[in-house]
Design a protein around this motif. Structure first.
Motif, PDB file in Angstrom:
ATOM      1  N   LEU A  54      44.347 -40.626  92.865  1.00 23.34           N
ATOM      2  CA  LEU A  54      45.152 -39.263  92.534  1.00 23.34           C
ATOM      3  C   LEU A  54      46.785 -39.598  92.803  1.00 23.34           C
ATOM      4  O   LEU A  54      46.993 -40.481  93.727  1.00 23.34           O
ATOM      5  N   ASN A  55      47.690 -38.929  92.166  1.00 32.37           N
ATOM      6  CA  ASN A  55      48.936 -39.029  92.432  1.00 32.37           C
ATOM      7  C   ASN A  55      49.442 -38.169  93.652  1.00 32.37           C
ATOM      8  O   ASN A  55      48.637 -36.913  93.642  1.00 32.37           O
ATOM      9  N   VAL A  56      50.024 -38.592  94.399  1.00 32.28           N
ATOM     10  CA  VAL A  56      50.344 -37.913  95.702  1.00 32.28           C
ATOM     11  C   VAL A  56      51.898 -37.589  95.761  1.00 32.28           C
ATOM     12  O   VAL A  56      52.802 -38.216  95.604  1.00 32.28           O
ATOM     13  N   VAL A  57      52.241 -36.351  95.993  1.00 35.21           N
ATOM     14  CA  VAL A  57      53.319 -35.461  95.972  1.00 35.21           C
ATOM     15  C   VAL A  57      53.494 -34.923  97.277  1.00 35.21           C
ATOM     16  O   VAL A  57      52.724 -34.249  98.036  1.00 35.21           O
ATOM     17  N   ALA A  58      54.795 -35.048  97.795  1.00 34.45           N
ATOM     18  CA  ALA A  58      55.209 -34.465  99.293  1.00 34.45           C
ATOM     19  C   ALA A  58      55.991 -33.365  99.119  1.00 34.45           C
ATOM     20  O   ALA A  58      57.208 -33.250  98.241  1.00 34.45           O
ATOM     21  N   GLU A  59      55.706 -32.074  99.431  1.00 30.81           N
ATOM     22  CA  GLU A  59      56.645 -30.983  99.474  1.00 30.81           C
ATOM     23  C   GLU A  59      57.346 -30.870 100.723  1.00 30.81           C
ATOM     24  O   GLU A  59      57.165 -31.199 101.685  1.00 30.81           O
ATOM     25  N   GLY A  60      58.486 -30.089 100.313  1.00 34.92           N
ATOM     26  CA  GLY A  60      59.378 -29.714 101.511  1.00 34.92           C
ATOM     27  C   GLY A  60      60.312 -30.841 102.147  1.00 34.92           C
ATOM     28  O   GLY A  60      60.449 -31.251 103.210  1.00 34.92           O
ATOM     29  N   VAL A  61      60.648 -31.990 101.266  1.00 38.37           N
ATOM     30  CA  VAL A  61      61.408 -33.058 101.707  1.00 38.37           C
ATOM     31  C   VAL A  61      62.969 -32.698 101.813  1.00 38.37           C
ATOM     32  O   VAL A  61      63.523 -32.173 100.587  1.00 38.37           O
ATOM     33  N   GLU A  62      63.423 -32.795 103.004  1.00 32.55           N
ATOM     34  CA  GLU A  62      64.624 -32.162 103.418  1.00 32.55           C
ATOM     35  C   GLU A  62      65.952 -32.933 103.743  1.00 32.55           C
ATOM     36  O   GLU A  62      66.981 -32.527 103.751  1.00 32.55           O
ATOM     37  N   ASN A  63      65.452 -34.144 103.843  1.00 30.88           N
ATOM     38  CA  ASN A  63      66.590 -35.079 104.092  1.00 30.88           C
ATOM     39  C   ASN A  63      65.954 -36.490 103.605  1.00 30.88           C
ATOM     40  O   ASN A  63      64.756 -36.784 103.515  1.00 30.88           O
ATOM     41  N   ALA A  64      67.151 -37.499 103.571  1.00 30.13           N
ATOM     42  CA  ALA A  64      66.770 -38.712 103.017  1.00 30.13           C
ATOM     43  C   ALA A  64      65.831 -39.538 103.902  1.00 30.13           C
ATOM     44  O   ALA A  64      65.213 -40.422 103.360  1.00 30.13           O
ATOM     45  N   ALA A  65      66.126 -39.376 105.304  1.00 27.95           N
ATOM     46  CA  ALA A  65      65.011 -40.141 106.315  1.00 27.95           C
ATOM     47  C   ALA A  65      63.574 -39.831 105.835  1.00 27.95           C
ATOM     48  O   ALA A  65      62.860 -40.833 105.820  1.00 27.95           O
ATOM     49  N   VAL A  66      63.210 -38.530 105.720  1.00 26.87           N
ATOM     50  CA  VAL A  66      61.858 -38.313 105.362  1.00 26.87           C
ATOM     51  C   VAL A  66      61.493 -38.746 104.036  1.00 26.87           C
ATOM     52  O   VAL A  66      60.296 -39.358 103.882  1.00 26.87           O
ATOM     53  N   ALA A  67      62.426 -38.689 103.140  1.00 26.71           N
ATOM     54  CA  ALA A  67      62.173 -39.185 101.744  1.00 26.71           C
ATOM     55  C   ALA A  67      61.882 -40.958 101.836  1.00 26.71           C
ATOM     56  O   ALA A  67      60.820 -41.235 101.210  1.00 26.71           O
ATOM     57  N   GLU A  68      62.682 -41.689 102.716  1.00 29.43           N
ATOM     58  CA  GLU A  68      62.316 -43.110 102.949  1.00 29.43           C
ATOM     59  C   GLU A  68      61.255 -43.420 103.560  1.00 29.43           C
ATOM     60  O   GLU A  68      60.482 -44.268 103.226  1.00 29.43           O
ATOM     61  N   ARG A  69      61.222 -42.589 104.619  1.00 29.49           N
ATOM     62  CA  ARG A  69      59.450 -42.779 105.373  1.00 29.49           C
ATOM     63  C   ARG A  69      58.393 -42.457 104.561  1.00 29.49           C
ATOM     64  O   ARG A  69      57.424 -43.392 104.416  1.00 29.49           O
ATOM     65  N   LEU A  70      58.383 -41.316 103.690  1.00 26.21           N
ATOM     66  CA  LEU A  70      57.206 -41.288 102.660  1.00 26.21           C
ATOM     67  C   LEU A  70      57.338 -42.348 101.678  1.00 26.21           C
ATOM     68  O   LEU A  70      55.922 -42.522 101.352  1.00 26.21           O
ATOM     69  N   ALA A  71      58.084 -42.944 101.311  1.00 27.05           N
ATOM     70  CA  ALA A  71      58.208 -43.855 100.406  1.00 27.05           C
ATOM     71  C   ALA A  71      57.529 -45.021 101.136  1.00 27.05           C
ATOM     72  O   ALA A  71      56.567 -45.787 100.222  1.00 27.05           O
ATOM     73  N   GLU A  72      57.837 -45.444 102.032  1.00 25.13           N
ATOM     74  CA  GLU A  72      57.159 -46.474 103.067  1.00 25.13           C
ATOM     75  C   GLU A  72      55.594 -46.331 103.251  1.00 25.13           C
ATOM     76  O   GLU A  72      54.993 -47.235 103.333  1.00 25.13           O
ATOM     77  N   LEU A  73      55.227 -44.905 103.435  1.00 24.50           N
ATOM     78  CA  LEU A  73      53.757 -44.489 103.562  1.00 24.50           C
ATOM     79  C   LEU A  73      53.056 -44.607 102.231  1.00 24.50           C
ATOM     80  O   LEU A  73      51.862 -44.389 102.218  1.00 24.50           O
ATOM     81  N   GLY A  74      53.640 -44.845 101.097  1.00 19.83           N
ATOM     82  CA  GLY A  74      53.030 -45.070  99.973  1.00 19.83           C
ATOM     83  C   GLY A  74      53.109 -43.656  99.038  1.00 19.83           C
ATOM     84  O   GLY A  74      52.301 -43.696  98.144  1.00 19.83           O
ATOM     85  N   CYS A  75      53.599 -42.638  99.600  1.00 19.81           N
ATOM     86  CA  CYS A  75      53.695 -41.531  98.831  1.00 19.81           C
ATOM     87  C   CYS A  75      54.468 -41.763  97.468  1.00 19.81           C
ATOM     88  O   CYS A  75      55.633 -42.437  97.391  1.00 19.81           O
ATOM     89  N   ASP A  76      54.024 -41.249  96.380  1.00 24.23           N
ATOM     90  CA  ASP A  76      54.631 -41.419  95.197  1.00 24.23           C
ATOM     91  C   ASP A  76      55.723 -40.299  94.657  1.00 24.23           C
ATOM     92  O   ASP A  76      56.696 -40.813  94.050  1.00 24.23           O
ATOM     93  N   GLU A  77      55.742 -39.152  94.891  1.00 19.27           N
ATOM     94  CA  GLU A  77      56.765 -38.390  94.452  1.00 19.27           C
ATOM     95  C   GLU A  77      57.076 -37.191  95.522  1.00 19.27           C
ATOM     96  O   GLU A  77      56.159 -36.933  96.568  1.00 19.27           O
ATOM     97  N   GLY A  78      58.201 -36.852  95.710  1.00 16.89           N
ATOM     98  CA  GLY A  78      58.839 -35.814  96.512  1.00 16.89           C
ATOM     99  C   GLY A  78      59.412 -34.551  95.710  1.00 16.89           C
ATOM    100  O   GLY A  78      59.897 -34.803  94.715  1.00 16.89           O
ATOM    101  N   GLN A  79      59.401 -33.584  96.424  1.00 15.04           N
ATOM    102  CA  GLN A  79      60.048 -32.304  96.069  1.00 15.04           C
ATOM    103  C   GLN A  79      60.674 -31.558  97.292  1.00 15.04           C
ATOM    104  O   GLN A  79      59.661 -31.485  98.265  1.00 15.04           O
ATOM    105  N   GLY A  80      61.622 -31.177  97.056  1.00 14.25           N
ATOM    106  CA  GLY A  80      62.268 -30.282  98.249  1.00 14.25           C
ATOM    107  C   GLY A  80      64.046 -30.204  98.252  1.00 14.25           C
ATOM    108  O   GLY A  80      64.446 -30.673  97.078  1.00 14.25           O
ATOM    109  N   TRP A  81      64.347 -29.398  99.066  1.00 13.93           N
ATOM    110  CA  TRP A  81      66.048 -29.240  99.021  1.00 13.93           C
ATOM    111  C   TRP A  81      66.985 -30.709  99.107  1.00 13.93           C
ATOM    112  O   TRP A  81      68.006 -30.565  98.650  1.00 13.93           O
ATOM    113  N   HIS A  82      66.064 -31.487  99.618  1.00 15.29           N
ATOM    114  CA  HIS A  82      66.725 -32.903  99.437  1.00 15.29           C
ATOM    115  C   HIS A  82      67.199 -33.425  98.068  1.00 15.29           C
ATOM    116  O   HIS A  82      68.365 -33.788  97.935  1.00 15.29           O
TER     117      HIS A  82
END
Length: 815
Positions: free
Chosen positions: A762-790
């Motif tokens: 399955l494709n994995v999307v993270a909700e509530g991404v509010e800053n670049a640090a979280v987005a970068e860490r999610l990418a390192e964890l292998g998360c595919d997509e992000g959505q949030g105010w960032h």
């Protein structure tokens, strides 16, 4: 002694049959009724003995006789089928030996275009028809070496070439390798369904001058079944079961409704119960190819046997009534002179219990032993009824709502501070639905036991009903009540194992204090339950009552009423929030979000109207509005670089089996592509009724929609269910995403959720991404997509176009 507080005038629980009986006694039915009741019991016991032995035996014998007739009819059919098969194989052999038939298939001069060419084909069709009139078959097919039909008579037959080819190839395969007896070629036969009709088909090799070919001849079996009906007085219905769909081919029954029920009867069923009539049934498989079956159902009604049993039952009841009348006359005389005076005290006691006055004991009086036993039994019943009135005896053994209210009245009358806690179990209905009602009962018993353990002496605990419990805290102010609520909540937070299922966070608590919130028992309980409802809505462990709750409830009802007209008044707005790839930072889609532009209130936040709309059918109309708003702009969105749009589905949408058809209509109306749409639903919506939800999701997936599980990680979706859900995507709940920077354990949970999604493809999307640090860490964890105010806030479509153009060059992106 009676309680100090008088009985509550509110409606009491309905008395059971024993109380009704005692009320009848208190109305003036004295010793005569009691004595006659004893004699009636004896007579009814005799009647029961006679009827239970005689009538069922008659009915059972009739049923066995019918079953035997059905078995005989089945055997007769088998024998006749064998005889008719041999006879019809011989007829086909005679046709093939006929000189005219041989000459037609082996002409001296080969026809132009070949034996089965267009010039000679009508001759062959006429040939098959002429021999069919003499031999009794109504369907004939000449087939090529591989079983492909070459000529069919009649040419307008309802049987399809595919059906004919399948039968030919199956029977031909069974003949291959079988030895000939001289010039006689072997034949194969079976009963099949072709074009909605039943035939006994015979397949033989056909001798032609150029190469090997085959001949199939079909004899209708309608008259054979009708003859069997006349001979044995058994109804027959021939049913074709193909790919799970039943179709009636022949039936000797005139009632189409009954025929339909017989056709859909489960395999192996021996009885069919219809409105007012019962049929015994036997099924005999004529053809069984797995997903293609031909079943002969033989049926006979039990109505004659039932009528005979009813007549016998009537005669027995007449005998019983006459005997009862004689008994009544005899016992009435005895009662009048010997018994009535001795039972006046018992009658008065019965009146007392009939008034639901259970405090005074029943006197055990009189010299007759039976009367003393009756008085003792009446007093035991009085004690049981008293316990049932004040306690939940069936499950928890705790005091009930009535008892709790009386204790609350007592505490209020003493003028001391009083606090009330009302506890409600989370997901109690889900436990009943998923694990079973027995597990739900054990959950209630476990909660009661934990409350007994944690509630301190002096407090009063009760079960109010359903999944509601209450704790009365005499002398407690708000601070002490909060302390007690936290201690109780901590105990109830401990996980509980039910039949291998872990149940977490088991209760929310509503809190009220006397004087501050109400000064009567009824109002305190009502406002405590209001506070509990707010606690559940806010997902809070403890909520103290606030008068604003009532005002908020009234305001929400008014807002919901106005929402019903918002769609027609053009007040709804579509906002879109972008979704971005965490690997290459490109725009991969957007989520459609509903907004309400109220003419007086301005832009109403979704949290103020969506949760309330989800509790009503109105949410389905809102879903369709959002869907149509998206598909009407799909072409423009793709030009702006938005390849896919996600749309939310509620629990009510998933339960609507007509939803796929409604979405189809909107797709056709706007010429939209479902492959560019992703339908999101939550874990709780799916787990509400997982069977029905999966059915709807599967139908949506078959139409080309992408599917997503929103707010994943709340803990409701079992892994054994996740692998069966027809989804493409998981969206990790924003609670976990927002907590990653402050709690390493939460980051581990996010990593586990990403791994689970990828393990299931399955494709994995993270909700509530509010800053670049979280987005970068999610990418390192292998998360595919992000959505949030960032990346971008929810915005109207024109603003999304500007945002997309600023981020990427405008292109027409395929799905």
């Amino acid at each position: 002694m009676k309680p100090a507080t008088p009985p509550d005038p509110a409606p009491a629980p309905a008395p059971d049959a024993r109380v009704v009986l005692l009320r009848n006694l208190s109305g003036g039915v004295k010793l005569l009724v009691l004595v006659l009741a004893t004699t009636t019991l004896l007579v009814l016991l005799m009647q029961w003995f006679v009827v239970s032995r005689t009538v069922p035996a008659v009915e059972a014998n009739a049923r066995d006789a019918i079953d035997e007739t059905l078995l005989v009819a089945r055997d007769v059919w088998v024998r006749r089928n064998q005889e008719r098969t041999a006879e019809q194989i011989e007829r086909v052999a005679l046709v093939q030996r006929d000189q005219g038939f041989i000459e037609a298939l082996n002409p001296v001069q080969a026809p132009q275009g070949g034996l089965f060419g267009p010039g000679y084909l009508p001759t062959l069709v006429d040939l098959m028809g002429n021999f069919g009139e003499r031999s009794g078959y109504s369907l004939a097919v000449f087939a090529d070496t591989d079983g492909t039909p070459l000529a069919v008579h009649p040419t307008n037959t309802a049987a399809t070439p595919a059906e004919l080819a399948a039968v030919l190839q199956r029977l031909k395969a069974g003949l291959e390798g079988r030895p000939r007896r001289g010039k006689v070629t072997p034949a194969a036969s079976e009963v099949v369904a072709l074009g909605g009709m039943a035939y006994r088909v015979v397949v033989k090799e056909l001798g032609t001058q150029d190469r090997q070919r085959w001949m199939l001849v079909g004899f209708p079996i309608d008259e054979e079944l009708r003859a069997l009906r006349q001979d044995l007085r058994v109804h027959l219905t021939l049913v074709s079961e193909r790919d799970g769909v039943s179709r009636t081919l022949i039936s000797t029954l005139a009632d189409t409704g009954l025929v339909a029920l017989l056709s859909s009867l489960a395999p192996g069923a021996a009885q069919l119960d219809t409105l007012g009539e019962t049929w015994r049934v036997r099924s005999h498989a004529l053809l069984d190819l797995g997903n293609d079956r031909l079943v002969l159902r033989l049926a006979r009604s039990l109505a004659p046997a039932a009528a005979e049993g009813q007549r016998l039952r009537g005669e027995l009841w007449t005998f019983v009534v006459l005997g009862l009348a004689a008994f009544t006359a005899l016992m009435a005389a005895w009662s009048r002179w010997f018994v009535t005076p001795s039972l006046n005290a018992l009658v008065e006691a019965a009146r007392q219990v009939g008034r639901q006055d259970y405090d005074a004991a029943v006197p055990v009086l009189g010299p007759v032993r039976e009367f003393r036993q009756l008085a003792s039994a009446l007093d035991t019943m009085r004690q049981d009824l008293r316990a049932e009135e004040y306690f939940d005896r069936r499950l928890t053994q705790l005091p009930n709502r009535l008892h709790f209210r009386r204790e609350l009245d007592k505490a209020l009358s003493q003028g001391r501070p009083v606090a009330v806690l009302v506890l409600g179990l989370n997901r109690f209905k889900e436990v009943n639905r998923r694990i079973g009602y027995a597990a739900g009962d054990r959950l209630l018993q476990a909660m009661a036991e934990r409350l007994r353990r944690v509630v301190r002496p002096g407090a009063f605990t009760a079960r109010l009903g359903g999944d509601l419990f209450a704790v009365l805290l005499p002398g407690a102010d708000a601070k002490a009540a909060h302390f007690a609520a936290r201690r109780i909540g901590a105990e109830l937070e401990q996980p509980l194992e039910l039949d291998g299922h872990r149940v977490d966070r088991q209760a929310c608590i509503g809190l009220v204090c006397a004087a501050a919130h109400a000064d009567s028992a009824d109002l305190l309980l009502a406002r405590a339950e209001v506070a509990l409802a707010v606690a559940k809505a806010r997902r809070e462990a403890i909520t103290q009552y606030d008068p604003a709750f009532d005002r908020e409830s009234e305001a929400n009802l008014a807002l919901l009423s106005e929402l019903r007209h918002a769609r027609d008044n053009g007040e709804l707005r579509l906002h879109l929030q972008p979704k971005v790839s965490l690997h290459d930072d490109r725009l991969v889609g957007a989520e459609a979000l509903l907004r309400w532009q109220h003419p007086q209130r301005g832009l109403v936040p979704p949290g103020q109207f969506i949760p309330y709309a989800e509790d009503t059918p109105l949410i389905k109309d809102l879903t369709l509005w959002v869907f149509e708003a998206v598909v009407s702009q799909q072409h423009a969105l793709r030009q702006w670089g938005v390849p896919s749009v996600s749309i939310n589905l509620s629990a009510r949408d998933l339960m609507d089996l007509d939803l796929p058809a409604k979405l189809d209509a909107l797709l056709i109306k706007h010429r939209a592509d479902p492959a560019c749409l992703c339908l999101e639903t939550t874990e709780s919506a799916v787990m509400g009724d997982i069977g029905r939800a999966c059915q709807t999701l599967q139908r949506l997936r078959e139409r080309g929609f992408k599917l997503s599980i929103d707010d994943f990680g709340e803990g409701q979706t079992s892994m054994r269910y996740l692998k069966d859900l027809p989804v493409h995507e998981l969206k990790i709940d924003m609670v976990f995403v927002k907590g990653m920077q402050t709690d390493r354990r939460i980051e581990s949970i996010v990593k586990a959720l990403v791994d689970v999604g990828h393990q299931y493809g399955l494709n994995v999307v993270a909700e509530g991404v509010e800053n670049a640090a979280v987005a970068e860490r999610l990418a390192e964890l292998g998360c595919d997509e992000g959505q949030g105010w960032h990346f971008g806030k929810p915005m109207p479509a024109p603003e999304l176009r500007t945002w997309a153009q600023a981020r990427h060059r405008q292109v027409d992106v395929p799905c």
